[in-house]
Design an enzyme around this catalytic site. Sequence first.
Site, PDB file in Angstrom:
ATOM      1  N   HIS A 194      -2.290  -7.479   1.131  1.00 26.04           N
ATOM      2  CA  HIS A 194      -0.918  -7.989   0.291  1.00 26.04           C
ATOM      3  C   HIS A 194      -0.742  -9.533   0.814  1.00 26.04           C
ATOM      4  O   HIS A 194      -0.159 -10.253   0.018  1.00 26.04           O
ATOM      5  CB  HIS A 194       0.359  -7.062   0.526  1.00 26.04           C
ATOM      6  CG  HIS A 194       0.067  -5.745  -0.204  1.00 26.04           C
ATOM      7  ND1 HIS A 194      -0.207  -4.782   0.265  1.00 26.04           N
ATOM      8  CD2 HIS A 194       0.303  -5.680  -1.608  1.00 26.04           C
ATOM      9  CE1 HIS A 194       0.023  -3.769  -0.728  1.00 26.04           C
ATOM     10  NE2 HIS A 194       0.116  -4.309  -2.128  1.00 26.04           N
ATOM     11  N   GLU A 439      -3.390   5.161  -8.669  1.00 31.90           N
ATOM     12  CA  GLU A 439      -3.874   4.504  -7.706  1.00 31.90           C
ATOM     13  C   GLU A 439      -4.321   5.595  -6.531  1.00 31.90           C
ATOM     14  O   GLU A 439      -4.522   5.052  -5.280  1.00 31.90           O
ATOM     15  CB  GLU A 439      -3.024   3.252  -7.158  1.00 31.90           C
ATOM     16  CG  GLU A 439      -1.586   3.901  -6.810  1.00 31.90           C
ATOM     17  CD  GLU A 439      -0.633   2.694  -6.572  1.00 31.90           C
ATOM     18  OE1 GLU A 439      -1.271   1.400  -6.347  1.00 31.90           O
ATOM     19  OE2 GLU A 439       0.642   2.842  -6.566  1.00 31.90           O
ATOM     20  N   ASP A 463      -5.440   0.088  -4.536  1.00 32.57           N
ATOM     21  CA  ASP A 463      -5.379   1.398  -3.673  1.00 32.57           C
ATOM     22  C   ASP A 463      -6.332   2.350  -4.346  1.00 32.57           C
ATOM     23  O   ASP A 463      -7.023   3.101  -3.266  1.00 32.57           O
ATOM     24  CB  ASP A 463      -3.964   1.832  -3.953  1.00 32.57           C
ATOM     25  CG  ASP A 463      -3.045   1.051  -3.010  1.00 32.57           C
ATOM     26  OD1 ASP A 463      -3.218   0.860  -1.706  1.00 32.57           O
ATOM     27  OD2 ASP A 463      -1.905   0.521  -3.328  1.00 32.57           O
ATOM     28  N   CYS A 510      -4.061  -2.999 -13.313  1.00 29.88           N
ATOM     29  CA  CYS A 510      -3.523  -4.400 -12.596  1.00 29.88           C
ATOM     30  C   CYS A 510      -4.054  -4.573 -11.181  1.00 29.88           C
ATOM     31  O   CYS A 510      -3.331  -5.429 -10.580  1.00 29.88           O
ATOM     32  CB  CYS A 510      -1.756  -4.178 -12.628  1.00 29.88           C
ATOM     33  SG  CYS A 510      -1.304  -2.439 -11.750  1.00 29.88           S
TER      34      CYS A 510
HETATM   35  C1  PEP Z   1      -3.076  -1.591  -6.735  1.00 27.33           C
HETATM   36  O1  PEP Z   1      -2.949  -0.774  -5.989  1.00 27.33           O
HETATM   37  O2  PEP Z   1      -4.116  -1.935  -7.404  1.00 27.33           O
HETATM   38  C2  PEP Z   1      -1.730  -2.401  -7.314  1.00 27.33           C
HETATM   39  C3  PEP Z   1      -1.493  -3.289  -8.295  1.00 27.33           C
HETATM   40  O3  PEP Z   1      -0.744  -2.142  -6.356  1.00 27.33           O
HETATM   41  P1  PEP Z   1      -0.623  -3.102  -4.877  1.00 27.33           P
HETATM   42  O4  PEP Z   1      -1.506  -3.953  -4.707  1.00 27.33           O
HETATM   43  O5  PEP Z   1       0.801  -3.591  -4.919  1.00 27.33           O
HETATM   44  O6  PEP Z   1      -0.540  -1.997  -3.729  1.00 27.33           O
HETATM   45 MG    MG Z   2      -1.051  -0.153  -5.050  1.00 26.26          MG
END
Ligand code: PEP
Ligand code: MG
Length: 590
Positions: A194, A439, A463, A510
């Site tokens: 993140h 995910e 994820d 995403c």
């Molecule tokens: C993902 O897991 O691909 C996602 C978009 O959520 P995050 O990156 O916030 O875990």
């Molecule tokens: Mg995620």
Amino acid sequence: MGEMTQFEGLGAADGAVIGKAVCISTRIADIFQIPILESEIDAEIARFHQAVEASVVELSKMQERVGEELSNELAGIFDAQTLFLQDPSFLRQVEHHIVQEAVNAEWALQETVSEIQARFDEIDAEHLRERSEDLKHACRYVVRNLRGMHLHQLSEVKGEVVIVADDLSPSDAVRLGRENVVGFVIEHGSRTSHTTIIARSLGIPAVVGVAGIRRQISDQAEVPIVVDGGDGHVILWPDPPTLELYRQRLKDNERRELQLLETSLLAAVSKDGIEVKVMANIDLPEEIGDAVRFGAAGVGLYRSEFLYIEKSPALPTEEEHVALYRHLIEAVAPHPAIIRTYDLGGRKIAREVMETKEENPVLGLRGIRLTLARPDIFKTQIRALIRATIFGELWIMLPLVTIVEEIREFRRVAEEVMEELEEEGLPFHRDFKLGTMIEVPGAAVISDLMAKEVDFFSIGTNDLIQYSLAVDRNNEHVADLYRPLHPALIRMLKMITSNARHAGIEVSLCGEMASDPRLTPILLGCGLRRVSVSPRQVPSIKRRVRELTIEGLEQVVERCAHLSTGEEVDHYLDSVFQSEPVGEAGTVRS
Ligand code: PEP
Ligand code: MG
């Protein structure tokens, strides 16, 4: 002045920068025991006291800011931390270690913290666990001050600062990114952590997984540095030809970006006439301007937990939530804004709302699980989301769903909230779209069942890859096993999109892989017609769609899903795409 030295890491946020390196440590963990001479003991004790005093000043400034901007009650958290640093018996204990063992202050401090912690651990009480967190937090300030540079002094460094850190939390990255910081070099981490996602959001080039770099510069001030977030190179004390090369590269990049911007409002329609919706992932409110400028077809993911992380230690109020959601929804109208409920827990620690410390937080109380476990806190967000439905096209999305009951439970709480709002006479639209992230492999496998419960899916491959390949998305040691083109992933993507299509619901993707133009043909071949990418990547992904013929990509993907190794996939895709005039995006690598 040192000699030019090059390091290799993982390019995590594109772009190159030239700046001055400022070394920081965010972990109290890697402290080494350094023996000192008896004649140095007094100076070491004085150094310790200076660091404590500086930390007390910083803590009280922080307390003042929180008091003014948030609430006095929350500002009180800093009282407990300051009290530790002013406690004579604590200070004596550290001094005792310095004198008795003839060691550096950092080591003496760490010894003292461990001793106090051990005493706290013997008594299993909730309030002592909090005290222990306060102690560690306060001591982190002292260690940073002992090491010379603290985050809050950055504005005093003239020119452009590149942060060189052992590790950085997403909230540190947000805070630093808003100061005079132009680049990040981090010893740990990977492309999908993140913190690097935040670096990309802020448009700050970053290289991660650069082991040992701080050792080279930790005792030197403002070392000249070049960071190339594209190819993962970091150069200390660059010589004049290297500097010239990078200055030229910066100019070329700016020119390319401007060219791309000129085409950003063109639709993403493939050569065979199929339209693809390219939406934007938003982490910080300031990115919404970019999303619109770069021609995004709406917000495909707003990571609402960053609202909390930014406000922490306060919890955002209902009105703050509503105002921000309204801003997002109205900015991208008539396109939809997909707002995801808090995905807190895991590594996005939520100290104020987590009641217990978890052994394995990534498999613990994270995402929808935490939301449902604490409706008292999260009802605020749910109320705000439902109230925001009157401002336009709002789609609400749930993170880390693994069982259909979680969706049903959310609907039940949402019903309760709507009844409350009705009683209070507050307006809302009942018919908002509700969707779920896919995910977790379990959710992917039952996506046919999940599809009956929701109006849309968004596939979170960051994820999904982590959980299906058992590869920690933050761990640089297994980064080469983190493979978006693993046949298991490709098979899952095909299955999810096909289940969504059969159920007649929307599906998008995403995860970070959607932002890589080299992977666009694969995603389209899996059946996706909607993706969400970081705002700055919107124009390149749209351009990539315009270069492609979608017919035939399904067969390419089918073949990939049955190749055994990453190398075979690479070769096959090279052979397919090299013959196409697709410029820089001609090849696809896992
Ligand atoms: C993902 O897991 O691909 C996602 C978009 O959520 P995050 O990156 O916030 O875990
Ligand atoms: Mg995620």
